[in-house]
Motif scaffolding. Structure first.
Motif, short mmCIF file in Angstrom:
data_model
loop_
_atom_site.label_atom_id
_atom_site.label_comp_id
_atom_site.label_asym_id
_atom_site.label_seq_id
_atom_site.Cartn_x
_atom_site.Cartn_y
_atom_site.Cartn_z
N UNK A 10 0.83 -1.53 -0.18
CA UNK A 10 0.01 0.08 -0.41
C UNK A 10 0.86 1.37 0.07
N UNK A 11 1.93 0.77 0.42
CA UNK A 11 2.79 1.72 0.63
C UNK A 11 3.56 2.39 -0.71
N UNK A 12 4.32 1.29 -1.06
CA UNK A 12 4.11 1.55 -2.46
C UNK A 12 3.29 2.22 -3.53
N UNK A 13 2.14 1.90 -3.30
CA UNK A 13 1.02 2.33 -4.31
C UNK A 13 1.04 3.81 -4.74
N UNK A 14 0.98 4.38 -2.53
CA UNK A 14 0.69 5.27 -2.17
C UNK A 14 1.83 6.15 -2.65
N UNK A 45 -5.72 2.16 4.27
CA UNK A 45 -6.84 2.87 4.92
C UNK A 45 -5.92 3.57 4.90
N UNK A 46 -5.35 3.24 6.41
CA UNK A 46 -4.54 3.64 7.53
C UNK A 46 -3.15 3.86 6.40
N UNK A 47 -2.18 3.24 5.57
CA UNK A 47 -1.95 3.77 5.37
C UNK A 47 -1.61 4.08 4.36
N UNK A 48 -2.11 4.34 3.46
CA UNK A 48 -2.07 5.39 2.37
C UNK A 48 -2.75 6.85 2.77
N UNK A 49 -3.45 6.93 4.26
CA UNK A 49 -3.46 8.01 4.78
C UNK A 49 -1.67 8.97 5.88
N UNK A 50 -1.69 7.68 5.94
CA UNK A 50 -0.38 8.18 7.26
C UNK A 50 0.57 8.61 5.73
N UNK A 51 0.88 7.95 4.74
CA UNK A 51 1.64 7.97 3.46
C UNK A 51 1.69 9.99 3.47
N UNK A 52 0.42 9.98 2.64
CA UNK A 52 -0.15 11.58 2.68
C UNK A 52 0.51 12.95 3.59
N UNK A 53 0.55 11.98 5.04
CA UNK A 53 1.27 13.08 5.87
C UNK A 53 2.47 13.04 5.77
N UNK A 54 3.10 11.73 6.07
CA UNK A 54 4.66 11.82 6.35
C UNK A 54 5.70 12.18 4.81
N UNK A 58 -7.97 9.27 -4.48
CA UNK A 58 -6.65 8.17 -5.78
C UNK A 58 -5.92 7.46 -5.07
N UNK A 59 -5.20 8.13 -4.52
CA UNK A 59 -3.63 7.38 -3.60
C UNK A 59 -4.82 6.85 -3.02
N UNK A 60 -5.43 6.00 -2.32
CA UNK A 60 -6.53 5.29 -1.22
C UNK A 60 -6.34 4.31 -2.99
N UNK A 61 -7.22 4.59 -3.58
CA UNK A 61 -7.47 3.52 -4.15
C UNK A 61 -5.68 2.86 -5.11
N UNK A 62 -5.25 3.73 -5.78
CA UNK A 62 -3.72 2.75 -5.59
C UNK A 62 -2.86 1.51 -5.13
N UNK A 63 -3.67 2.64 -4.06
CA UNK A 63 -2.77 1.84 -2.48
C UNK A 63 -2.91 0.45 -2.41
#
Lengths: 209, 209, 209
Positions: free
Chosen positions: C16-20, C69-78, C32-37
């Motif tokens: 999921x991290x790599x997709x994000x 969902x958590x991974x994608x949202x955390x990636x957006x923040x980090x 879109x980030x969540x979808x790709x993740x």
């Protein structure tokens, strides 16, 4: 049943060959060649079996996998002497695969009591989907979406088979006639570059977002 | 049940229309147009049914296939006079398809006792996957991956439906309200070009291999 | 069984991290980030389960969806502070996902009495298909089709696991050794840029149509 099995393996081999040759143009390593061969050779039948909700044909029989790996490795060896393989031979091999898989796919769908119209669609899927995935992975517009007689040859094979089965022709004969019909149409399209007229939008404004 | 069936066929028709219009831009022959229409119209529902492991909806009912072929052929005839079809009409048709399929997909998943969160995901898949395959085949970055309110409208439809069902609103009303909600959001996004803020990586080094 | 479950969730998170991160390069909105993740994280396992005709792993367990969902949202923040994430870390995370999923996919296929050769293919599919769909959606030639040791590391993981199980090593140890083997090969390929020799067609005529 044995006839169907050997025709199926032959179809797998010719499509694996087409995948391997496509791979050659992208300078893939031997493992990438095998992957692309496999996707091309079993993609269509896999989608057909999943949609019909029957066991996927290559999951319990290692021969398909073996055929693909052998074909890919042989292609890597043979194509280093490409002058021995005239280009026309390859198009003919691809046409064989298309015709075989279209009729075998229709036959398999019918054997699970699918309505005839749907069985023909399954035949088209079996014949074209593997090549479609191959083209998408290689970032090429799929052959089926170009202005050429391709999928309609697959449909002809399925329709001939359905018609002959409906007329109570024995399955073996129906199969051979249908494959011959589809193959002839595709070969004719290759030799004389036959195509259907394109559907063109007259309005040339930029595409709708 | 009849309401669901007709809404479903209507959704198939509008998505088939969008596939046929996309095909028009690539100068496909009539058969290619039908293929692209079919993929767009039944791609999402097919993936949903396969993941849920229930019979694929179009395999035992020829009406879907018939609807697609008719829509594609009518589009070929009508779009030769494109001045009669304003561009906005097409976006609206697409929005109808998205809203319908998202809610119908959620409803179908719920009827097989899928958890609500997963049912909403199934709704999104049903609504967006057909268009996604269409765009991938035509070598276009899918609509869902652009900076625009698209998939989130589908999610809203599914969430509204789940919420109303949870509140014991009769299914028919829940469905109509949810479709209206998803449709309104998508239409508002089209008219006022609404979008969510993009997730941008500040670091502008070249992409990781 | 719990070990497998946690390894699985960990694999979902790293993919999921790599997709994000891929999504970040295309300026997608958070949805879109969540979808790709999601597509990257569960694409491979979904295809494996569908081909094996067993229930798709994320349909009845919301934890996978939640993890994505958590991974994608955390990636957006980090990732807004990208200096904290060295690029090498990402390639290592991807390698972890590949190794984990290849071995877990092989294990799952074996547990449904699939022949060993097919189970290894299922492992490769589980490990590489998610990233393949991610790349196709973003219009990039998939990693597996480039001249790099990638899928063969997945195959090594599956082969090691099969071999150790055949030698009656307890499943837990077999799994850890196989994951370590696949991971080591992939990491070695990243550090020393190892690759197999390419299959090149000597004949440089334009591609066959």
């Amino acid at each position: 049943m044995t006839l169907i099995y050997w025709l199926d393996l032959f179809g797998v081999a010719v499509f694996a060959l087409s995948g391997a040759l496509m791979a050659g143009r992208y300078q893939l390593d031997p493992f990438g060649v095998i992957v692309l061969s496999a996707v091309t050779a079993i993609g269509g039948g896999t989608i057909r079996d999943i949609i019909l909700d029957v066991p996927v044909f290559w999951v319990h029989d290692v021969s398909y996998l073996f055929t693909i790996v052998m074909t890919a490795l042989l292609t890597i060896l043979l194509v280093r002497q490409p002058s021995r393989i005239p280009r026309r031979f390859l198009l003919i091999a691809d046409a064989f695969g298309l015709a075989l898989f279209a009729v075998l796919g229709t036959q398999k769908a019918l054997s699970f009591e699918t309505p005839m119209a749907i069985a023909m669609v399954m035949g088209v899927i079996t014949g074209v989907a593997g090549g479609m995935i191959r083209d998408v992975l290689c970032n090429v517009i799929p052959m089926i979406l170009r202005q050429e007689i391709y999928a309609i040859a697959a449909l002809l094979g399925g329709a001939l088979f359905c018609g002959l089965i409906y007329l109570e022709v024995p399955q073996q004969y129906a199969m051979i006639i249908a494959i011959a019909g589809a193959l002839s149409l595709r070969l004719a399209a290759i030799y004389w570059q036959l195509s259907l007229p394109a559907f063109e939008i007259i309005d040339k404004r930029p595409p709708i977002k």
